[in-house]
Structure formats: C-alpha cells, structure tokens
Motif scaffolding. Sequence first.
Motif, PDB file in Angstrom:
ATOM      1  N   ARG A   1       3.608  12.508  -6.703  1.00 33.37           N
ATOM      2  CA  ARG A   1       3.674  11.773  -5.215  1.00 33.37           C
ATOM      3  C   ARG A   1       5.143  11.888  -4.815  1.00 33.37           C
ATOM      4  NH1 ARG A   1      -1.305   9.715  -6.548  1.00 33.37           N
ATOM      5  NH2 ARG A   1      -0.385   7.690  -6.705  1.00 33.37           N
ATOM      6  N   LEU A   2       5.797  11.121  -5.805  1.00 26.99           N
ATOM      7  CA  LEU A   2       7.184  10.916  -5.353  1.00 26.99           C
ATOM      8  C   LEU A   2       8.172  12.196  -5.190  1.00 26.99           C
ATOM      9  CD1 LEU A   2       9.245   8.802  -4.485  1.00 26.99           C
ATOM     10  CD2 LEU A   2       9.763   8.532  -6.887  1.00 26.99           C
ATOM     11  N   SER A   3       7.878  13.076  -5.907  1.00 31.66           N
ATOM     12  CA  SER A   3       8.416  14.418  -6.228  1.00 31.66           C
ATOM     13  C   SER A   3       7.788  15.293  -4.867  1.00 31.66           C
ATOM     14  CB  SER A   3       8.012  15.067  -7.244  1.00 31.66           C
ATOM     15  OG  SER A   3       8.362  16.474  -7.244  1.00 31.66           O
ATOM     16  N   VAL A   4       6.798  15.097  -4.240  1.00 35.52           N
ATOM     17  CA  VAL A   4       6.194  15.656  -3.155  1.00 35.52           C
ATOM     18  C   VAL A   4       6.975  15.175  -1.922  1.00 35.52           C
ATOM     19  CG1 VAL A   4       4.369  15.930  -1.648  1.00 35.52           C
ATOM     20  CG2 VAL A   4       3.934  16.358  -3.959  1.00 35.52           C
TER      21      VAL A   4
ATOM     22  N   LEU B   1      -0.716  10.589   0.254  1.00 34.67           N
ATOM     23  CA  LEU B   1       0.580  10.252   1.018  1.00 34.67           C
ATOM     24  C   LEU B   1       0.178  10.171   2.487  1.00 34.67           C
ATOM     25  CD1 LEU B   1       3.000  12.541  -1.018  1.00 34.67           C
ATOM     26  CD2 LEU B   1       3.162  10.147  -0.813  1.00 34.67           C
ATOM     27  N   ALA B   2      -0.672  11.048   3.075  1.00 32.95           N
ATOM     28  CA  ALA B   2      -1.171  10.808   4.200  1.00 32.95           C
ATOM     29  C   ALA B   2      -1.609   9.617   4.602  1.00 32.95           C
ATOM     30  CB  ALA B   2      -1.746  12.289   4.838  1.00 32.95           C
ATOM     31  N   GLN B   3      -2.773   9.309   3.897  1.00 38.78           N
ATOM     32  CA  GLN B   3      -3.153   7.817   3.995  1.00 38.78           C
ATOM     33  C   GLN B   3      -2.288   6.978   4.265  1.00 38.78           C
ATOM     34  OE1 GLN B   3      -6.270   7.784   1.100  1.00 38.78           O
ATOM     35  NE2 GLN B   3      -7.810   8.675   2.334  1.00 38.78           N
ATOM     36  N   ALA B   4      -1.117   6.674   3.484  1.00 40.16           N
ATOM     37  CA  ALA B   4      -0.209   5.649   3.595  1.00 40.16           C
ATOM     38  C   ALA B   4       0.832   6.096   4.664  1.00 40.16           C
ATOM     39  CB  ALA B   4       0.744   5.966   2.185  1.00 40.16           C
ATOM     40  N   GLY B   5       0.700   7.032   5.527  1.00 36.38           N
ATOM     41  CA  GLY B   5       1.406   7.383   6.784  1.00 36.38           C
ATOM     42  C   GLY B   5       2.954   7.797   6.236  1.00 36.38           C
ATOM     43  N   LEU B   6       2.979   8.525   4.940  1.00 38.61           N
ATOM     44  CA  LEU B   6       4.163   8.994   4.617  1.00 38.61           C
ATOM     45  C   LEU B   6       4.497  10.620   4.880  1.00 38.61           C
ATOM     46  CD1 LEU B   6       4.441   7.179   1.291  1.00 38.61           C
ATOM     47  CD2 LEU B   6       5.890   6.709   3.316  1.00 38.61           C
TER      48      LEU B   6
ATOM     49  N   LEU C   1       0.991  -1.193   0.039  1.00 38.29           N
ATOM     50  CA  LEU C   1      -0.035  -0.038   0.099  1.00 38.29           C
ATOM     51  C   LEU C   1       0.797   1.176   0.081  1.00 38.29           C
ATOM     52  CD1 LEU C   1      -2.842  -0.978   2.421  1.00 38.29           C
ATOM     53  CD2 LEU C   1      -3.118  -0.808  -0.065  1.00 38.29           C
ATOM     54  N   THR C   2       1.855   1.390   0.944  1.00 39.61           N
ATOM     55  CA  THR C   2       2.737   2.374   0.726  1.00 39.61           C
ATOM     56  C   THR C   2       3.555   2.587  -0.505  1.00 39.61           C
ATOM     57  OG1 THR C   2       3.086   2.015   3.252  1.00 39.61           O
ATOM     58  CG2 THR C   2       4.570   3.494   2.219  1.00 39.61           C
ATOM     59  N   PHE C   3       4.059   1.429  -1.009  1.00 39.03           N
ATOM     60  CA  PHE C   3       5.013   1.729  -2.239  1.00 39.03           C
ATOM     61  C   PHE C   3       3.778   2.131  -3.345  1.00 39.03           C
ATOM     62  CE2 PHE C   3       8.159  -1.043  -0.498  1.00 39.03           C
ATOM     63  CZ  PHE C   3       9.253  -0.127  -0.852  1.00 39.03           C
ATOM     64  N   ALA C   4       2.648   1.716  -3.381  1.00 41.65           N
ATOM     65  CA  ALA C   4       1.365   2.054  -4.246  1.00 41.65           C
ATOM     66  C   ALA C   4       1.169   3.614  -4.232  1.00 41.65           C
ATOM     67  CB  ALA C   4       0.179   1.187  -4.076  1.00 41.65           C
ATOM     68  N   ALA C   5       1.275   4.230  -3.038  1.00 47.84           N
ATOM     69  CA  ALA C   5       1.007   5.503  -2.862  1.00 47.84           C
ATOM     70  C   ALA C   5       2.151   6.612  -3.577  1.00 47.84           C
ATOM     71  CB  ALA C   5       1.085   5.985  -1.396  1.00 47.84           C
ATOM     72  N   LEU C   6       3.480   5.971  -3.768  1.00 48.67           N
ATOM     73  CA  LEU C   6       4.522   6.470  -4.425  1.00 48.67           C
ATOM     74  C   LEU C   6       4.696   6.120  -5.872  1.00 48.67           C
ATOM     75  CD1 LEU C   6       7.182   5.562  -1.559  1.00 48.67           C
ATOM     76  CD2 LEU C   6       5.969   7.849  -2.114  1.00 48.67           C
ATOM     77  N   GLY C   7       3.600   5.590  -6.424  1.00 51.46           N
ATOM     78  CA  GLY C   7       3.593   5.263  -7.805  1.00 51.46           C
ATOM     79  C   GLY C   7       3.328   6.083  -8.657  1.00 51.46           C
ATOM     80  N   SER C   8       3.523   7.490  -8.350  1.00 49.01           N
ATOM     81  CA  SER C   8       3.215   8.290  -9.045  1.00 49.01           C
ATOM     82  C   SER C   8       4.352   9.537  -9.006  1.00 49.01           C
ATOM     83  CB  SER C   8       2.029   9.238  -8.756  1.00 49.01           C
ATOM     84  OG  SER C   8       2.155  10.842  -9.011  1.00 49.01           O
ATOM     85  N   GLU C   9       4.895   9.932 -10.220  1.00 48.00           N
ATOM     86  CA  GLU C   9       6.041  10.993 -10.214  1.00 48.00           C
ATOM     87  C   GLU C   9       5.744  11.918  -9.369  1.00 48.00           C
ATOM     88  OE1 GLU C   9       7.670  11.861 -14.202  1.00 48.00           O
ATOM     89  OE2 GLU C   9       7.312   9.569 -14.523  1.00 48.00           O
TER      90      GLU C   9
END
Length: 117
Positions: A29-32, A67-72, A19-27
Amino acid sequence: MKTNPPPRAPGLSLEQAALTFAALGSEQRLSVLRALVRAGPVGLSIGELGERCGITGSTLTFHMKTLAQAGLVIQARKGRQIICAAAAHAEIRKLSDFLLLECCADCPDPTGSHDHG
C-alpha cells in the motif's frame, strides 16, 4: 506546575491519524501511494499503477479500497479506464503535520532553538 494540553493538528484527530497510518502499514500500500504521489494530480490508470508497483488484480483492488477508505487515494472512471490518484496533497500533508506539530515539545531547551539539521 500546570501544563497546557498539546496542540492538535488542524483537521486530524489522533483516531483519524491512527486509522490513516494503519492503512499505510503495508509495503504494497505504501508503494501504491508513493507511485500515485509521484504521478501527480493526473494519476495513473489501474493497469499502469499495477505495472509500476508489481501488484495486479484483486490484490491491487484490495489495497486501493483500503487506501480510499483512509482518504489517501481517489478513483475515477475515465471512459473504459479507472484512473487512480493520490487524494489532495493537503490530506497527505496533514499526516506529516500531525507528526511534526509537537516536534521537540518536551525538550529541555526553553528557548525553542532546536537544531533540526
């Protein structure tokens, strides 16, 4: 031959990691997340974050929610501003630990002397 089950990363299940890695599956979101990690614990206002990442308005709001829902990431109101910060770096480190925990576990070298250089 009986094999032991693979070790588990403390505090992070396979489902949580996915789930956490899925949240990072966007350029975007990763940039943020990278911008917030760079900013350190003081974080950035939502406006500063948008400027640094080139993302504003509802798009940034959507990515922050994911990102918040993923706890990041965390968000907190400070006066009239919303300050965004990377969640405790320990949470982000759990992701890398999850990947590296079993590094080379299936390598044929029984001595454990692996060159990671």
